[in-house]
Design a protein around this motif. Structure first.
Motif, PDB file in Angstrom:
ATOM      1  N   UNK A 278       0.834  -1.204   0.000  1.00 49.24           N
ATOM      2  CA  UNK A 278       0.000   0.000   0.000  1.00 49.24           C
ATOM      3  C   UNK A 278       0.866   1.250   0.000  1.00 49.24           C
ATOM      4  N   UNK A 280       4.103   3.074  -1.684  1.00 49.27           N
ATOM      5  CA  UNK A 280       4.947   3.034  -2.872  1.00 49.27           C
ATOM      6  C   UNK A 280       6.083   4.021  -2.707  1.00 49.27           C
ATOM      7  N   UNK A 282       8.672   6.428  -3.888  1.00 50.46           N
ATOM      8  CA  UNK A 282       8.902   7.251  -5.082  1.00 50.46           C
ATOM      9  C   UNK A 282      10.337   7.757  -5.124  1.00 50.46           C
ATOM     10  N   UNK A 283      11.143   7.268  -4.225  1.00 50.66           N
ATOM     11  CA  UNK A 283      12.547   7.672  -4.239  1.00 50.66           C
ATOM     12  C   UNK A 283      12.804   8.920  -3.425  1.00 50.66           C
ATOM     13  N   UNK A 284      14.090   9.203  -3.269  1.00 50.96           N
ATOM     14  CA  UNK A 284      14.456  10.347  -2.439  1.00 50.96           C
ATOM     15  C   UNK A 284      14.246  11.654  -3.170  1.00 50.96           C
ATOM     16  N   UNK A 285      14.003  12.671  -2.397  1.00 49.35           N
ATOM     17  CA  UNK A 285      13.780  13.996  -2.949  1.00 49.35           C
ATOM     18  C   UNK A 285      14.999  14.831  -2.575  1.00 49.35           C
ATOM     19  N   UNK A 287      17.111  17.638  -1.209  1.00 50.67           N
ATOM     20  CA  UNK A 287      16.819  18.615  -0.165  1.00 50.67           C
ATOM     21  C   UNK A 287      18.022  19.526   0.015  1.00 50.67           C
TER      22      UNK A 287
ATOM     23  N   UNK C 138       2.613   5.158   7.719  1.00 57.51           N
ATOM     24  CA  UNK C 138       3.851   5.793   7.260  1.00 57.51           C
ATOM     25  C   UNK C 138       4.477   6.478   8.467  1.00 57.51           C
ATOM     26  N   UNK C 155       5.685  13.096   2.095  1.00 57.29           N
ATOM     27  CA  UNK C 155       7.139  13.216   2.220  1.00 57.29           C
ATOM     28  C   UNK C 155       7.553  12.662   3.571  1.00 57.29           C
ATOM     29  N   UNK C 156       8.474  11.707   3.525  1.00 54.56           N
ATOM     30  CA  UNK C 156       8.927  11.105   4.764  1.00 54.56           C
ATOM     31  C   UNK C 156      10.270  11.723   5.135  1.00 54.56           C
ATOM     32  N   UNK C 163      14.653  13.715   2.452  1.00 52.26           N
ATOM     33  CA  UNK C 163      13.230  13.403   2.321  1.00 52.26           C
ATOM     34  C   UNK C 163      13.036  12.273   1.319  1.00 52.26           C
ATOM     35  N   UNK C 164      12.028  11.453   1.592  1.00 52.30           N
ATOM     36  CA  UNK C 164      11.666  10.415   0.653  1.00 52.30           C
ATOM     37  C   UNK C 164      10.200  10.635   0.301  1.00 52.30           C
ATOM     38  N   UNK C 165       9.904  10.472  -0.958  1.00 50.83           N
ATOM     39  CA  UNK C 165       8.531  10.658  -1.399  1.00 50.83           C
ATOM     40  C   UNK C 165       7.832   9.300  -1.453  1.00 50.83           C
ATOM     41  N   UNK C 166       6.633   9.238  -0.915  1.00 47.52           N
ATOM     42  CA  UNK C 166       5.883   7.983  -0.894  1.00 47.52           C
ATOM     43  C   UNK C 166       4.470   8.222  -1.380  1.00 47.52           C
ATOM     44  N   UNK C 167       3.915   7.206  -2.018  1.00 45.69           N
ATOM     45  CA  UNK C 167       2.494   7.279  -2.363  1.00 45.69           C
ATOM     46  C   UNK C 167       1.776   6.256  -1.520  1.00 45.69           C
ATOM     47  N   UNK C 168       0.646   6.626  -1.023  1.00 50.33           N
ATOM     48  CA  UNK C 168      -0.033   5.726  -0.097  1.00 50.33           C
ATOM     49  C   UNK C 168      -1.538   5.848  -0.301  1.00 50.33           C
TER      50      UNK C 168
END
Lengths: 425, 641, 274
Positions: A278, A280, A282-285, A287, C138, C155-156, C163-168
């Motif tokens: 549930x 996903x 999306x990889x690191x952003x 910063x 999350x 954003x985690x 930061x890591x981007x997540x879809x939930x």
């Protein structure tokens, strides 16, 4: 075992000593005349006189100074042994567990594919717990993702379960949890140990605890088989409680393994069902290091009145990967925004390294950096307060020094990336 | 003269219109909140207050005071006599001559006003105010001529239609400005509102050479009422006499000239602020304002009404947060308007209702609430500075002659030097003193100036509860802000902990010790010295002399700054201004250091740790900054044993 | 940091719940609004503000414990009209009643802090709730960027400000990291005026915890560099070696390159260059 130890430990040879003392012993001459290099120290010269070869007398001491050998060849021999052992990689004794009765499971963070310091602490803790249980216990490390670690053996891993399928790459706590549940049913470990860290250990540990209905001990820092002491209430109280099955361990909870070698035998786990995620990743952003709040930054590059080239300062901060800070004056003069001000009237910082460029150190500023571990000063005035406070001070033109520093760091970075070593935290 | 009936008719019309305007204006004020004021006693005291209190302030500018006495006095006298002579038609040559004399006086005064307006300083407002001297001249001339027949100088009925028309025109102009305009919002409004403001001033204690500087507490029960508002959100949330006070403004700009925030280019101008309040209470825009704007902001964009939120359209909150509460404007205001009260009232709304204290304000308030000090230190570390001082604690001794109020300087390393110096001096003079130790809390000054009166009141009541457990006859503190709170603001909370207790600033106390001979001092030989008056010691508490006497007792001749004593310029550290930190073009502390530099002093003596911090924050090279206690301790004569 | 976006572009009415607990100031130990929990409320309010313009979104600020607790007022002061309180003994287990409430209320997003500031502060509550409800969780969220078509972009927060981007997929539970936006100031007026909507719930006492003992945290000694000395000389050297912290090193006459090298070495040793 014994042959390795002979290199390290000085052992007297009573027989040799006896022979050296006894001039009438038939072997006396051979003992007394053998120098450090094994050659004879006394030679009968052409005139028939006994001549000493001074080059063969004594031995080179640990500091490189020649020492006269009062014990005659006895100590020289061992001295030779010691010197060679220093150069040689010490081979630690191997700790073997055959047919373990139980497994203590550790799930290390493996930041960048390597064991972190905390991971090793946790493995050390695992051994302490394993010893406390009757029977033959092994420490099983469950590692996710690609591993670059080469020293599982010296870190104390008896058994290694490496799950490096693609399905475990990135942030996939649900899939990893499924694997851990599988481990739980396959091994029924008496203890589950996780590092209580922001690198994933506490997340995964909490997930498993919730799934298997255990109440974990979080931020545990003193643990034995009966009781655990944990930090509670945001680190302000110590809770003493019976040790649960699942532990989230604080840094430096136990000593790392450093006197034994372990087998690190790979083990296999039956097929883990694929979970429909549930979440996903999306990889690191990307910063900006400047987005990090000053109070939390661990490395701060701070500028004061002595900075004239602000562009260079900002470049330096980004190359060093440091968070920018500033003295009050630099802020008042409008070179830096107010949120960047360090000091009693600005932000109180707790950085591990505080690199102060051109800051002489007004008392308010010094108060603000009171909790910094290492302060480095770049300044033109060797008598200023910042230099007195700093662990390392360089007196000179900040622009030049920063330039040199940036070159060094850039070199370091290219080397690192060539080694394919870029840690992704 | 022709149209015998015309001029009395005009006078009646003007007077009726004036009364109607007055009623309307009074109703605008009455929209404000009630305040307990003895109306009759106020009105009775009003002339005396005008002649003493107000005049004392105006007297600082001799030119203006004489001009105003002539113009104003002449006008009031003329107005009364006009009614008698021209309206009631009392036929008396003496009255007519008296009227002419007073008109002549007024005329001369108005000439001087006119002269002043030829090349006006930037602080005074232009616009309708430029018209006023001409209106005064017109009024005086017209009635002078009109009175000539009554005085018997000219025969009755002199002059033709032309003269009558000219006279009538002048009379309409003059009376329009002076009677009609007085209550309908013209420049002369200041006379009407100003007189009533003197009568119904919110701080009646200020009159008769008194002093009233403590802020008034907020009624916190409003916080539990649905629809209650803490602080001032809309103009009608002010007390009615505050609204009246705003209307009294003559726009002389004395406040603007002394305001440190204005000089530093921060978006505050006390005069414009008061005018905006007038716009608010009457409704409309500031388009007609003809004085200096808030630095960096244009005039004409402010809109407001009696029931509109002030900070939404009328005023930028930054204006309110620029104030250092130094009270220089209040001290200078000839109309005795209370700018600081108004600003803090509006800040209270922003902080206690909106939660919009800017920049580090919110953090500082949170810290004060959670740890009783602005920087969030552990409350138990309050006495760490005195670990080596062996100070007697009130908790142990229960009773002492002097209670040393340490203040939050205990947490600041620079201020600790001042505290240590003062302790050493007290020990040298064998003073029987004790401190509260960890039982002491922040005095609440910063919280209150930032508008958080709830926190101030909580701190005050808890401090008073601690104080009431112990016996002492004096409280001495090195912090003028704590001094002000303890002396002037802690009395509103129904505690008798401070009854009969003398609250002293350390300079006053040390001065007593030196004058008694308990402290022996060597003479000072460290070059030229100047003294910076802290606002909260000087203007708030009137203590200008003790620090100077102390310095003189060390043989120091003080090189006074141009702005010293009651005109001292703020260091920029008061009212939470360093916390809210509104950007300007310059720093107030830098300007103050320029003042210091212009005296050529090598050392500036200060009596406040906040001032010390602010002035020391100026980039070197600059004169040294030292608290008087620190200077004294260096000159302490070691006794020979 | 992020551009303001329409959060609920599809017009679905988001139901957000922010869970709050009673905080404890680290220095004074005084009751306050907890830092991370108040950030959770802030994020909830932000979602509300930037969300459905027709106002279909809703935010419930939920606490399980004592409704008279003054620490709750700190949250109310952020501008809440009311705080929903499930009244139970503060020592009791809150997860069961919270889970039941959430099951009934069926929110889309549940926001909590990462760890409580009082009690056990193990950070388990969001995980236990997620397990109970069968929702994804999350941890350490810094921001929720958008919610569209039943999927949220989150954003985690990672260590060192990364930061890591997540879809939930909705509904989910997010624990809010200290890297999330600061909570707005708590104002006295609204704090005093807010209503406490109290619902009395059954709860069981936390029996396990009764056997625990609590004490103020002892300072943990830093681990020393243990020198495994095998000989007397090594032990002697270790014992007499000059301690490092004594005075700083001042480089005055060296070239800039040498000085830079010294700084570089120190940075490397401290492990701040990565």
């Amino acid at each position: 075992m014994t042959d390795q130890n002979s290199f390290d430990v000085l052992r007297r040879d009573p027989r040799a000593e006896r022979i050296i003392r006894n001039r009438l012993h038939p072997l006396h001459d051979t003992y007394i005349n053998t120098g450090a290099g094994g050659e004879l120290t006394e030679v009968r010269g052409p005139s028939g006189l006994l001549r000493k070869n001074p080059h063969n007398v004594g031995f080179i001491g640990p500091n490189g100074i020649k020492r006269i050998d009062r014990l005659k060849g006895n100590a020289a021999a061992s001295g030779k042994g010691r010197r060679s052992s220093a150069a040689q990689e010490t081979l630690l004794p191997l700790h073997q567990v055959e047919n373990p009765d139980f497994y203590v499971v550790v799930v290390p963070d493996m930041v960048g594919g390597r064991l972190t310091g905390q991971d090793k602490d946790v493995i050390g803790q695992a051994h302490k717990l394993a010893v406390g249980i009757e029977g033959n216990g092994a420490v099983l490390a469950v590692c996710f993702g690609q591993s670059k670690e080469e020293h599982f053996d010296t870190a104390g891993v008896d058994r290694l379960l490496l799950l490096d399928d693609d399905s475990y790459e990135g942030y996939c706590p649900e899939q990893r949890l499924a694997a851990l549940v599988q481990v739980e049913s396959a091994y029924k470990p008496p203890f589950w140990l996780f590092p209580d860290s922001v690198n994933g250990g506490s997340d995964l540990g909490s997930r498993l605890a919730a799934r298997i209905g255990e109440r974990p001990a979080a931020q545990a820092w003193q643990v034995d088989n009966q009781t655990s002491i944990c930090r509670g209430a945001a680190g302000t109280i110590d809770i003493t409680r019976t040790t649960p099955r699942l532990l989230l361990l604080a840094e430096e909870c136990a000593d790392q393994i450093d006197e034994t070698r372990h087998e690190a035998l790979p083990v296999e786990l039956g097929a883990v069902p694929t979970v429909i995620a549930k979440l996903q990743d999306q990889g690191q952003v990307a910063v900006d290091p400047n987005a990090i709040s000053l109070a939390e930054a661990e490395f701060i590059l701070a500028a004061g009145n002595g900075i004239h080239n602000w562009d260079q300062f900002h470049t330096a901060a980004s190359i060093l990967g440091a968070t920018e800070g500033a003295s009050r004056v630099a802020v008042d003069d409008g070179f830096m925004p107010r949120v960047r001000q360090v000091g009693a009237t600005g932000t109180w910082v707790t950085a591990r390294v505080y690199l102060a460029v051109g800051i002489s150190g007004a008392i308010q500023h010094m108060q603000g950096i009171g909790q910094c571990d290492k302060v480095i000063a770049i300044n033109t005035d060797a008598g200023c307060d910042m230099v007195k406070r700093a662990a390392l001070s360089t007196i000179g033109d900040s622009q030049e020094i920063l330039n040199e520093l940036m070159t060094l760091v850039q070199q370091f970075r290219t080397q690192q990336s060539e080694g394919g070593d870029q840690d992704a935290a | 003269m022709i149209f015998e009936w015309l001029h009395p008719f005009l006078i009646v019309t003007a007077l009726v219109l004036m009364v109607i305007g007055a009623v309307r204006r009074v109703n605008l004020w009455r929209a404000g909140q009630s305040d307990q004021i003895d109306l009759i006693a106020g009105l009775m005291a009003m002339p005396g207050r005008y002649l003493h209190d107000l005049h004392d302030i105006v007297e600082r500018d001799k030119y203006m005071s004489k001009t105003h006495a002539a113009t104003g006095g002449g006008f009031v006298l003329s107005a009364v006599l006009i009614i008698l002579v021209h309206l009631l038609g009392i036929d008396s040559q003496i009255l007519a001559w008296a009227l002419m004399a007073s008109l002549a006086l007024m005329f001369v005064g108005a000439l001087f006003v006119f002269k002043r307006r030829l090349n006006p300083p930037s602080r005074i407002s232009k616009g309708p105010w430029m018209r006023l001297p001409k209106s005064l001249l017109a009024f005086a001339c017209a009635f002078f001529v009109l009175t000539l027949p009554a005085a018997g100088v000219l025969p009755e009925g002199t002059g033709g239609v032309l003269l009558t028309l000219v006279l009538t025109g002048l009379i309409i102009w003059g009376m329009g400005e002076l009677f009609f305009g007085m209550t309908w919002g013209g420049p002369m409004k200041h006379a009407f509102a100003g007189a009533l403001h003197l009568a119904f001033h919110r701080r009646q204690d200020r009159f008769g050479a008194g002093r009233s500087t403590g802020l008034k507490p907020v009624d916190l029960s409003l916080a539990h009422e649905v629809g209650g508002v803490l602080g001032v959100a809309k103009p009608t949330d002010f007390k009615w006499n505050q609204l009246l006070g705003f209307d009294a403004c003559v726009q002389c700009g004395k406040c603007e000239a002394v305001c440190p925030a204005f000089a530093a280019g921060q978006p505050l101008n006390p005069k414009k602020l008061i005018q905006d309040m007038v716009v608010g209470l009457a409704g409309g825009t500031d388009a007609n304002y003809a004085g200096s704007a808030y630095p960096g902001k244009d005039v004409g964009n402010a809109k407001g009404g009696p029931n509109q939120i002030i900070t939404e359209g009328l005023l930028d909150p930054e204006t309110l947060w620029s104030c250092t509460t130094c009270r220089a404007c209040v001290e200078e205001c000839p109309m005795m308007i209370e700018h600081v009260d108004a600003i803090v009232d509006m800040r209270r709304y922003l902080t206690m209702e909106k939660g919009q204290t800017p920049n580090k304000g919110a953090e500082v308030l949170d810290n004060i609430i959670a740890t009783d000090n602005p920087n969030g230190y552990a409350p138990a570390s309050r006495t760490n500075w005195a670990a080596d001082q062996n100070l007697p604690l009130m908790r142990d001794v229960k009773e002492a002659e002097v209670l040393f109020w340490v203040s939050d300087g205990a947490f600041d390393m620079r201020s600790q030097r001042i505290l240590r110096a003062f302790v050493k001096l007290m020990k040298a003079a064998n003073v029987d003193f004790a401190v509260l130790g960890d039982e002491e809390l922040d005095c609440g000054d910063v919280a209150r100036r930032l508008g958080d009166d709830a926190t101030f009141q909580s701190l005050a009541t808890r401090n008073l509860a601690v104080l009431s457990q112990y016996k002492f006859s004096k409280i001495v503190t090195t912090d003028p802000h704590a001094y002000h709170c303890l002396r002037n603001e802690y009395n509103d909370f129904g505690s008798d902990a401070l009854n009969g207790v003398e609250v002293l600033h350390h300079t006053s106390f040390l001065n007593e010790l030196v004058q008694q001979g308990s402290l022996k001092l060597n003479s000072f030989s460290g070059g030229k010295v100047t003294y910076h008056d802290p606002c909260y010691l000087g203007r708030y508490n009137g203590e200008y002399e003790a620090p100077r006497e102390l310095l003189r007792s060390m043989g120091i001749e003080i090189a006074e700054m141009e702005r010293s004593g009651f005109r001292s310029r703020c260091c920029g550290g008061g009212g939470g201004a360093p916390v809210t930190d509104i950007p300007g073009e310059r720093r107030i502390a830098d300007m103050r250091m320029e003042d210091v530099n212009s005296t050529g002093a090598e050392l500036v003596a200060v009596g406040c740790q906040q001032c010390t911090a602010m002035l020391e924050g100026v980039v070197e090279p600059r004169p040294q900054v030292k608290d008087i206690a620190e200077i004294l301790v260096d000159q302490l004569a070691e006794e020979l044993h | 940091m992020q551009p303001k976006q329409s959060i609920a572009a599809t017009g679905n009415n988001l139901k957000i719940v922010s869970l709050i607990s009673v905080g404890k100031h680290p220095q004074s130990g005084r009751v306050r609004r907890a830092d991370q929990d108040s950030r959770a409320v802030e994020l909830g309010m932000k979602l509300l503000d930037s969300g459905n313009p027709t106002g279909g979104d809703s935010l419930v600020v939920l606490h399980a414990g004592d409704p008279k607790e003054p620490g709750l007022r700190g949250y109310a002061g952020m501008g809440l009209n009311s705080v929903q309180v499930l009244e139970l003994d503060p020592a009791a287990d809150a997860v069961a009643p919270l889970g039941e409430y959430l099951q009934q209320f069926a929110p889309d997003i549940v926001l909590t802090g990462v760890r409580a500031e009082g009690g056990e502060s193990s950070g388990m509550v969001p995980y236990q709730l997620a397990e109970k409800l069968g929702w994804p969780i999350v941890p350490r969220v810094a921001d929720i960027i958008s919610v569209e078509a039943g999927v949220a972009e989150v954003l985690q927060a990672l260590p060192r400000g990364q930061r890591r981007s997540l879809k939930i997929r909705l509904p989910f539970i997010a624990s809010i990291d200290s890297a999330a936006q600061d909570a707005r100031q708590s104002a006295y007026g609204p704090a005093s005026r807010a209503m406490m909507d109290i619902e009395i719930v059954d709860s069981s006492t936390d029996q396990l915890r009764e056997n625990w003992s609590e004490a103020p945290a002892k300072k943990r000694p830093k681990r020393l560099k243990v020198i495994k000395a095998k000989t007397a000389a090594e032990r002697f050297k270790a014992a007499t070696a000059k301690s490092q912290s004594e005075g700083g090193k001042v480089m005055q006459n060296e070239s800039a390159a040498e000085q830079a090298q010294a700084i570089f070495d120190l940075l490397l040793e401290e492990g701040v260059l990565r």
